[in-house]
Write an enzyme that holds these catalytic residues in place. Structure first.
Site, PDB file in Angstrom:
ATOM      1  N   GLU A   1       0.783  -1.226   0.000  1.00 43.01           N
ATOM      2  CA  GLU A   1       0.000   0.000   0.000  1.00 43.01           C
ATOM      3  C   GLU A   1       0.821   1.285   0.000  1.00 43.01           C
ATOM      4  O   GLU A   1       0.361   2.309  -0.492  1.00 43.01           O
ATOM      5  CB  GLU A   1      -0.931  -0.009   1.223  1.00 43.01           C
ATOM      6  CG  GLU A   1      -2.007  -1.065   1.182  1.00 43.01           C
ATOM      7  CD  GLU A   1      -2.954  -0.859   0.019  1.00 43.01           C
ATOM      8  OE1 GLU A   1      -3.622   0.186  -0.032  1.00 43.01           O
ATOM      9  OE2 GLU A   1      -3.017  -1.754  -0.848  1.00 43.01           O
TER      10      GLU A   1
ATOM     11  N   SER B   1     -49.981 -34.833   0.825  1.00 43.54           N
ATOM     12  CA  SER B   1     -50.313 -35.966   1.694  1.00 43.54           C
ATOM     13  C   SER B   1     -49.430 -36.068   2.926  1.00 43.54           C
ATOM     14  O   SER B   1     -49.715 -36.862   3.831  1.00 43.54           O
ATOM     15  CB  SER B   1     -50.230 -37.274   0.899  1.00 43.54           C
ATOM     16  OG  SER B   1     -51.232 -37.305  -0.100  1.00 43.54           O
TER      17      SER B   1
END
Length: 677
Positions: free
Chosen positions: A108, A379
């Site tokens: 950086e 069902s």
């Protein structure tokens, strides 16, 4: 003596041309104004820097900038399996790994330790790159130092690009005056977002590698530093290969700047960082999201404290469920199918052990089909109908007639339920009707017992959704979720006591361990009697074990199980829900857009997913008995005889009715002829 008058030579002054004199004066004026402007600019800049300097808080106050705390989720064995919230963890840069500090600076801001907060060379270089790539001067590369990035993170995150770029400079200069380089680096390394909800390098090291930032090696440091450019894109949990390729760039920068020698560089490049086992599994995502939604907001989302949640999650069971689903789709479903499926695994008391909310296909996203999708159970609702019937005094061996049935519904007209095969079998015992999933008998039972009673039993067992009071109730026409339906089945396994699905057991502060919340699992009120639960369990066992049962595909050999298939109209939903003596598993399959399934019923692929899940869940476990109550069922021959006797009895009753009717008619005629009353 004579004297001569001496002549003194006098030089004429040289006059410059008028134009030169004018421009010279103008230049001096401009220079004077410029110097004064620069002087005033320096004074103003110094004042601005001084103003910001006086506003800066203590560096320690800036280390943790999260708006909310992190949530670490712990499985039933005490291991962290998921993170939620903003994961953090404050560690000073001096305490972090030297390799990590070097990787960040090399990536950086390689002049970080020498500049005074700004780098004119870096800014000019960034402008040149932006213009050469067709962007505006301040779009794209910023040329910002670490100090400027701290200013942006802490003070200027809400500002527009131009305003932020202008204000970064005085803020950076002020911070260089107020803080040491170590403090600035500490703020940056604790506040930078690094993907996967991890804020700061301590959180990221824990998230991706399961260790502290104090312990990361060169390879791990390079991977973490590589996240600073684009944390979401390079997150190793998203794409490990891409993250490893990015880390190679960081290693090269560290090597070029002298932070690592040739040997370390070669070894690190040959052995890129790998994720920890828990990060690699990424298990329990759907489960973790469900716990976050169901947990107390003021403890989980309404605080900046870091908390730890103890849960019921079992990673081995989760893996068994995932493998079952993937293997069935790989083996038995056509390639490219967009059909979805969901699985829930519960212990008998309702503890959720595993949850698969869907398949990661297309834009599946994070929609949890186990907890959020409302679907018709078909069902799979019938066990509640028969539970209400047994609770009302009926017996599993009672005979009922499978025959055409028409019910007049006020406002809608006549309604006639159809069996799956469009055929009718005549009289059969109630347990066989459930095993065959006979629709006409289920409706007859529901109408005889009373829909209100069926609804009450279903609610008491755990179906909390609204249930429509219509004849189609018995056929599962009302919507519910897979989790609620599976929990209601767990109540049957619990011999009639309601088992509420739960996943959270404790909430503690991560630092200090203070207990904030404890939820002791406890069974709810009794929904049905123990006898009813035992009979219904046996009836559901016949669904799997009887030669005519619709769930035969779910059988587990010597391990007794009970369950029920479910398929809705046009096969838009297919289910299999069932349990052993130890675990309850629910499976749903269908399409998100309600497209009908092709060739799929509950007794097919859902039953196969259920079977494979159960095999994995029970691997190495002893066989447990089902808490079922077996009725005294007559033999097959006795069934035939009973059915025949029932038919004969009905014929005799009909003949008697005809005879009585004819007698009444004759008697009436005679009285009329004779003039009697």
């Amino acid at each position: 003596m004579s004297s001569k008058k001496s002549k003194t030579a006098t030089a004429k002054p040289v006059r410059r041309p008028l134009l030169i004199r004018v421009f010279g004066g103008l230049f001096r004026l401009i220079r004077t104004i410029l110097f004064r402007l620069i002087g005033w600019g320096i004074v103003v800049a110094a004042a601005v820097v001084l103003y910001f300097y006086l506003q800066l808080p203590d560096a320690k106050e800036l280390l943790d900038g999260r708006e909310s705390g992190s949530v670490a989720m712990v499985d039933r064995h005490g291991d962290i399996f998921a993170w939620r919230g903003e994961q953090g963890g404050v560690v000073g840069s001096a305490q972090m790994s030297e390799d990590l500090r070097n990787a960040v600076v090399a990536t950086e801001d390689k002049r970080f330790y020498w500049h005074m907060g700004i780098s004119p060379r870096g800014i000019l270089g960034a402008i040149r790159i932006n213009l050469s790539e067709g962007r505006s001067a301040l779009s794209g590369h910023g040329g910002s130092t670490i100090t400027q990035q701290v200013a942006k993170l802490v003070f200027l995150s809400e500002e527009s690009t131009w305003r932020r770029k202008v204000l970064e400079i005085p803020y950076a200069l002020a911070m260089e005056l107020a803080y040491t380089k170590e403090e600035i680096l500490s703020i940056y390394m604790n506040r930078a977002y690094l993907g996967a909800s991890a804020t700061g390098f301590e959180a990221a090291a824990q998230r991706y590698f399961g260790i502290s930032a104090r312990e990361v090696d060169v390879q791990q440091a390079a991977m973490l530093a590589g996240l600073l450019t684009a944390p979401s894109r390079y997150a190793p949990t998203r794409d490990l290969g891409r993250a490893q390729n990015r880390s190679q760039v960081i290693l090269r920068l560290m090597h070029e700047q002298g932070y690592i020698d040739d040997t370390v560089f070669a070894q690190a490049r040959a052995n890129p960082a790998e994720l920890s086992e828990s990060a690699r599994r990424r298990a329990g995502g759907y489960f973790a999201d469900w716990v976050m939604e169901a947990g107390p907001e003021f403890l989980i989302e309404g605080t900046r404290e870091d908390v730890e949640i103890s849960t019921t999650f079992d990673p081995a069971i989760q893996e068994a469920a995932e493998q079952a689903l993937f293997s069935v789709f790989d083996d038995l479903v056509r390639e490219g199918s967009e059909a979805q499926a969901a699985i829930v695994v519960l212990s008998a008391d309702g503890a959720v052990r595993g949850m698969v909310g869907g398949r990661a296909i297309g834009g599946a996203g994070t929609f949890n089909r186990a907890t959020q999708a409302l679907r018709q159970p078909g069902s799979a609702f019938k066990p509640f109908v028969y539970a209400a019937a047994v609770e009302s005094g009926m017996h599993p061996t009672d005979y009922l007639n499978d025959a055409p049935l028409t019910i007049n519904i006020p406002g809608s007209g006549p309604w006639s339920p159809q069996n799956y095969g469009r055929s009718y079998r005549g009289p059969m015992p109630m347990y066989e009707a459930l095993a065959r999933s006979t629709n006409t008998i289920a409706v007859r039972v529901s109408e005889e017992v009373g829909r209100a009673e069926v609804i009450e039993v279903a609610h008491d067992l755990g179906l909390d959704s609204d249930l429509t009071n219509s004849p189609a109730l018995a056929l599962g026409a009302s919507e519910t979720t897979l989790l609620d339906l599976t929990g209601a089945y767990a109540s049957i396994l619990n011999q009639g006591f309601r088992a509420e699905p739960y996943g959270l057991t404790e909430v503690r502060l991560r630092h200090g361990g203070e207990l904030l919340l404890s939820e002791e699992p406890s069974l709810g009120k009794r929904a049905i009697s123990e006898q009813t639960a035992g009979y219904v369990t046996w009836m559901m066992n016949q669904v799997v074990e009887a030669p005519y049962g619709t769930g035969r595909r779910a059988a587990l050999g010597d391990r007794p199980v009970a369950g029920k298939t479910g398929t809705t109209d046009a096969a838009r939903d297919a289910w299999f829900i069932g349990f052993s003596g130890d675990y309850v598993v629910g499976v749903w399959m269908g399409y998100d857009d309600n497209t009908p399934l092709t060739g799929v019923t509950g007794g097919g692929l859902p039953a196969e997913i259920w079977r494979r899940t159960m095999l994995g869940v029970h691997e190495g476990m002893p066989v447990s008995a089902l808490p079922m109550l077996v009725p005294n069922t007559p033999s097959y021959q006795d069934n035939i005889a009973t059915a025949g006797n029932d038919v004969v009895r009905r014929i005799e009753d009909a003949a008697q009715d005809v005879d009585d009717g004819l007698s009444g008619i004759v008697e009436g005629l005679l009285r009329g002829l004779l003039g009697g009353n």
